[in-house]
Design a protein around this motif. Structure first.
Motif, PDB file in Angstrom:
ATOM      1  N   ALA A  97       0.813  -1.215   0.000  1.00  0.00           N
ATOM      2  CA  ALA A  97       0.000   0.000   0.000  1.00  0.00           C
ATOM      3  C   ALA A  97       0.848   1.267   0.000  1.00  0.00           C
ATOM      4  CB  ALA A  97      -0.946  -0.013   1.204  1.00  0.00           C
ATOM      5  N   SER A  98       1.943   1.257   0.741  1.00  0.00           N
ATOM      6  CA  SER A  98       2.773   2.467   0.831  1.00  0.00           C
ATOM      7  C   SER A  98       3.364   2.851  -0.519  1.00  0.00           C
ATOM      8  CB  SER A  98       3.899   2.254   1.846  1.00  0.00           C
ATOM      9  OG  SER A  98       4.774   1.224   1.407  1.00  0.00           O
ATOM     10  N   ALA A  99       3.549   1.870  -1.400  1.00  0.00           N
ATOM     11  CA  ALA A  99       4.143   2.144  -2.708  1.00  0.00           C
ATOM     12  C   ALA A  99       3.116   2.628  -3.726  1.00  0.00           C
ATOM     13  CB  ALA A  99       4.835   0.887  -3.233  1.00  0.00           C
ATOM     14  N   ILE A 100       1.877   2.136  -3.626  1.00  0.00           N
ATOM     15  CA  ILE A 100       0.899   2.465  -4.672  1.00  0.00           C
ATOM     16  C   ILE A 100      -0.098   3.551  -4.278  1.00  0.00           C
ATOM     17  CG2 ILE A 100       1.129   0.249  -5.834  1.00  0.00           C
ATOM     18  CD1 ILE A 100      -1.386  -0.706  -4.458  1.00  0.00           C
ATOM     19  N   ALA A 101      -0.264   3.808  -2.984  1.00  0.00           N
ATOM     20  CA  ALA A 101      -1.200   4.866  -2.577  1.00  0.00           C
ATOM     21  C   ALA A 101      -0.829   6.230  -3.162  1.00  0.00           C
ATOM     22  CB  ALA A 101      -1.294   4.943  -1.060  1.00  0.00           C
ATOM     23  N   PRO A 102       0.451   6.608  -3.229  1.00  0.00           N
ATOM     24  CA  PRO A 102       0.784   7.921  -3.806  1.00  0.00           C
ATOM     25  C   PRO A 102       0.443   8.048  -5.287  1.00  0.00           C
ATOM     26  CG  PRO A 102       2.583   7.103  -2.435  1.00  0.00           C
ATOM     27  CD  PRO A 102       1.641   5.962  -2.628  1.00  0.00           C
ATOM     28  N   LEU A 103       0.145   6.930  -5.955  1.00  0.00           N
ATOM     29  CA  LEU A 103      -0.206   6.975  -7.376  1.00  0.00           C
ATOM     30  C   LEU A 103      -1.666   7.364  -7.598  1.00  0.00           C
ATOM     31  CD1 LEU A 103       1.570   3.682  -8.518  1.00  0.00           C
ATOM     32  CD2 LEU A 103       2.460   6.026  -8.618  1.00  0.00           C
ATOM     33  N   LEU A 104      -2.465   7.324  -6.545  1.00  0.00           N
ATOM     34  CA  LEU A 104      -3.869   7.714  -6.651  1.00  0.00           C
ATOM     35  C   LEU A 104      -3.979   9.190  -7.014  1.00  0.00           C
ATOM     36  CD1 LEU A 104      -5.217   5.953  -3.432  1.00  0.00           C
ATOM     37  CD2 LEU A 104      -5.737   5.271  -5.792  1.00  0.00           C
ATOM     38  N   ARG A 105      -5.064   9.528  -7.708  1.00  0.00           N
ATOM     39  CA  ARG A 105      -5.324  10.922  -8.048  1.00  0.00           C
ATOM     40  C   ARG A 105      -6.814  11.215  -7.888  1.00  0.00           C
ATOM     41  NH1 ARG A 105      -0.722  10.761  -7.739  1.00  0.00           N
ATOM     42  NH2 ARG A 105       0.931  11.684  -9.030  1.00  0.00           N
ATOM     43  N   ILE A 141      -7.065   0.159  -3.415  1.00  0.00           N
ATOM     44  CA  ILE A 141      -6.235   1.145  -4.110  1.00  0.00           C
ATOM     45  C   ILE A 141      -6.198   0.836  -5.598  1.00  0.00           C
ATOM     46  CG2 ILE A 141      -3.890   2.051  -4.366  1.00  0.00           C
ATOM     47  CD1 ILE A 141      -3.544   1.590  -1.325  1.00  0.00           C
ATOM     48  N   HIS A 142      -6.013  -0.442  -5.954  1.00  0.00           N
ATOM     49  CA  HIS A 142      -6.015  -0.824  -7.373  1.00  0.00           C
ATOM     50  C   HIS A 142      -7.326  -0.439  -8.043  1.00  0.00           C
ATOM     51  CE1 HIS A 142      -2.276  -2.898  -8.227  1.00  0.00           C
ATOM     52  NE2 HIS A 142      -2.339  -3.499  -7.055  1.00  0.00           N
ATOM     53  N   TRP A 143      -8.432  -0.633  -7.330  1.00  0.00           N
ATOM     54  CA  TRP A 143      -9.743  -0.292  -7.898  1.00  0.00           C
ATOM     55  C   TRP A 143      -9.795   1.192  -8.254  1.00  0.00           C
ATOM     56  CZ3 TRP A 143     -15.052  -1.225  -5.012  1.00  0.00           C
ATOM     57  CH2 TRP A 143     -16.102  -1.023  -5.916  1.00  0.00           C
ATOM     58  N   VAL A 144      -9.364   2.050  -7.335  1.00  0.00           N
ATOM     59  CA  VAL A 144      -9.430   3.499  -7.583  1.00  0.00           C
ATOM     60  C   VAL A 144      -8.393   3.921  -8.624  1.00  0.00           C
ATOM     61  CG1 VAL A 144      -9.330   5.770  -6.504  1.00  0.00           C
ATOM     62  CG2 VAL A 144     -10.374   3.867  -5.277  1.00  0.00           C
ATOM     63  N   LEU A 145      -7.262   3.228  -8.691  1.00  0.00           N
ATOM     64  CA  LEU A 145      -6.296   3.521  -9.748  1.00  0.00           C
ATOM     65  C   LEU A 145      -6.916   3.291 -11.126  1.00  0.00           C
ATOM     66  CD1 LEU A 145      -2.966   1.938  -8.426  1.00  0.00           C
ATOM     67  CD2 LEU A 145      -3.476   4.376  -8.678  1.00  0.00           C
ATOM     68  N   GLN A 146      -7.687   2.218 -11.250  1.00  0.00           N
ATOM     69  CA  GLN A 146      -8.295   1.889 -12.538  1.00  0.00           C
ATOM     70  C   GLN A 146      -9.586   2.652 -12.801  1.00  0.00           C
ATOM     71  OE1 GLN A 146      -6.832   0.198 -14.755  1.00  0.00           O
ATOM     72  NE2 GLN A 146      -5.345  -1.102 -13.708  1.00  0.00           N
ATOM     73  N   GLN A 147     -10.278   3.006 -11.721  1.00  0.00           N
ATOM     74  CA  GLN A 147     -11.594   3.629 -11.851  1.00  0.00           C
ATOM     75  C   GLN A 147     -11.739   4.699 -10.771  1.00  0.00           C
ATOM     76  OE1 GLN A 147     -14.947   1.011 -11.107  1.00  0.00           O
ATOM     77  NE2 GLN A 147     -15.915   1.724 -12.979  1.00  0.00           N
ATOM     78  N   PRO A 148     -11.175   5.878 -10.990  1.00  0.00           N
ATOM     79  CA  PRO A 148     -11.219   6.929  -9.972  1.00  0.00           C
ATOM     80  C   PRO A 148     -12.618   7.246  -9.462  1.00  0.00           C
ATOM     81  CG  PRO A 148      -9.676   7.528 -11.692  1.00  0.00           C
ATOM     82  CD  PRO A 148     -10.387   6.290 -12.174  1.00  0.00           C
ATOM     83  N   ALA A 149     -13.634   7.028 -10.300  1.00  0.00           N
ATOM     84  CA  ALA A 149     -15.012   7.319  -9.889  1.00  0.00           C
ATOM     85  C   ALA A 149     -15.501   6.388  -8.786  1.00  0.00           C
ATOM     86  CB  ALA A 149     -15.954   7.222 -11.089  1.00  0.00           C
ATOM     87  N   ALA A 150     -14.750   5.328  -8.504  1.00  0.00           N
ATOM     88  CA  ALA A 150     -15.135   4.425  -7.411  1.00  0.00           C
ATOM     89  C   ALA A 150     -15.035   5.121  -6.060  1.00  0.00           C
ATOM     90  CB  ALA A 150     -14.254   3.180  -7.428  1.00  0.00           C
ATOM     91  N   LEU A 151     -14.301   6.223  -6.008  1.00  0.00           N
ATOM     92  CA  LEU A 151     -14.153   6.994  -4.777  1.00  0.00           C
ATOM     93  C   LEU A 151     -14.818   8.348  -4.979  1.00  0.00           C
ATOM     94  CD1 LEU A 151     -12.634   6.467  -2.052  1.00  0.00           C
ATOM     95  CD2 LEU A 151     -10.837   7.940  -2.933  1.00  0.00           C
ATOM     96  N   GLU A 152     -15.871   8.601  -4.248  1.00  0.00           N
ATOM     97  CA  GLU A 152     -16.567   9.879  -4.365  1.00  0.00           C
ATOM     98  C   GLU A 152     -17.043  10.335  -2.992  1.00  0.00           C
ATOM     99  OE1 GLU A 152     -20.373   9.672  -6.409  1.00  0.00           O
ATOM    100  OE2 GLU A 152     -20.273   7.485  -6.344  1.00  0.00           O
ATOM    101  N   ARG A 153     -17.187  11.607  -2.852  1.00  0.00           N
ATOM    102  CA  ARG A 153     -17.594  12.153  -1.557  1.00  0.00           C
ATOM    103  C   ARG A 153     -18.922  11.540  -1.114  1.00  0.00           C
ATOM    104  NH1 ARG A 153     -14.772  15.444   1.176  1.00  0.00           N
ATOM    105  NH2 ARG A 153     -13.198  16.771   0.179  1.00  0.00           N
ATOM    106  N   ASN A 154     -18.953  11.204   0.175  1.00  0.00           N
ATOM    107  CA  ASN A 154     -20.118  10.591   0.807  1.00  0.00           C
ATOM    108  C   ASN A 154     -20.372   9.155   0.358  1.00  0.00           C
ATOM    109  OD1 ASN A 154     -20.738  13.026   2.237  1.00  0.00           O
ATOM    110  ND2 ASN A 154     -21.659  13.828   0.350  1.00  0.00           N
ATOM    111  N   HIS A 155     -19.503   8.629  -0.511  1.00  0.00           N
ATOM    112  CA  HIS A 155     -19.610   7.239  -0.941  1.00  0.00           C
ATOM    113  C   HIS A 155     -18.206   6.646  -1.050  1.00  0.00           C
ATOM    114  CE1 HIS A 155     -23.894   7.496  -1.667  1.00  0.00           C
ATOM    115  NE2 HIS A 155     -23.697   8.603  -2.353  1.00  0.00           N
TER     116      HIS A 155
END
Length: 214
Positions: free
Chosen positions: A60-68, A136-150
């Motif tokens: 996780a420490s290596a791939i979390a910074p790749l999130l946007r 983390i992999h899910w959000v890397l591939q599909q940023p919309a998987a992470l949204e405010r309040n969800h």
């Protein structure tokens, strides 16, 4: 359980290219050709699955910074320096550097449940919670998987203390408000944090999977 998931994931070939573009294959010590071959060999039969790298290869420490999110990079909260010690718990991972996570569900219907309540309910549904690295992999591939309040928890990863008991922290992914130790400059950035095992949060579901395979 109410399914809460964004639109379909990209095809596996596109997911492979995304990991290569981000340099995840290099972090994991896997060649770009091997990542492409893994995705190609599975073909269309695994449509809708998530391509994941084993956490032993890409922690996780290596791939979390790749999130946007909103143009801002991901980060791990300061009081989780031991993030990579959160290991699979009650989850059987394929013994391979690359594997698939199938039937993803963000778990919106479990918002305002505690991890303590959600874990047995997922088991009754024949599902297992996501690992932090899978989230983390899910959000890397599909940023919309992470949204405010969800946003979502990944309670398949737990930290066992020296006395054998589990640490009460449980990992989660959400979007920073830029308050406290996060800093205003991190407002709207994707964040790896934690919540207490027995606490509830109205804006956190429990991400889960129908299975894992290679």
């Amino acid at each position: 359980m109410t399914v809460g998931s964004p639109a379909a994931l990209p095809p596996l070939a596109a997911q492979a290219e995304r990991l290569i573009e981000l340099g995840v294959h290099e972090l994991a010590g896997i060649s770009a050709d091997d990542v492409r071959a893994f995705a190609e060999n599975l073909g269309d039969e695994s449509s809708g699955a998530l391509l994941a790298v084993h956490p032993d290869r890409a922690p996780a420490s290596a791939i979390a910074p790749l999130l946007r999110h909103g143009g801002k990079p991901g980060f791990i909260v300061t009081d989780m320096p031991d993030v990579d010690r959160f290991e699979p718990c009650g989850v059987d991972l394929p013994d391979a550097p690359l594997y698939l996570v199938t039937g993803l569900d963000r778990g919106d219907g479990m918002a305002n449940w505690s991890p303590e309540e959600a874990l047995p309910a997922l088991g009754e549904e024949g599902r297992t919670p996501l690992l932090l690295t899978e989230g983390i992999h899910w959000v890397l591939q599909q940023p919309a998987a992470l949204e405010r309040n969800h946003c979502f928890m990944t309670i398949g990863s737990r930290l066992r203390k020296e006395n054998g008991a589990f640490d009460s922290r449980t990992p989660a992914l959400w979007i920073s408000n830029g308050t406290g130790r996060d800093g205003r400059e991190r407002r709207n950035a994707p964040k790896v944090g934690w919540c207490w095992w027995a606490n509830r949060h109205t804006w956190l579901g429990f991400a889960s999977t129908a299975g894992r395979k290679i």
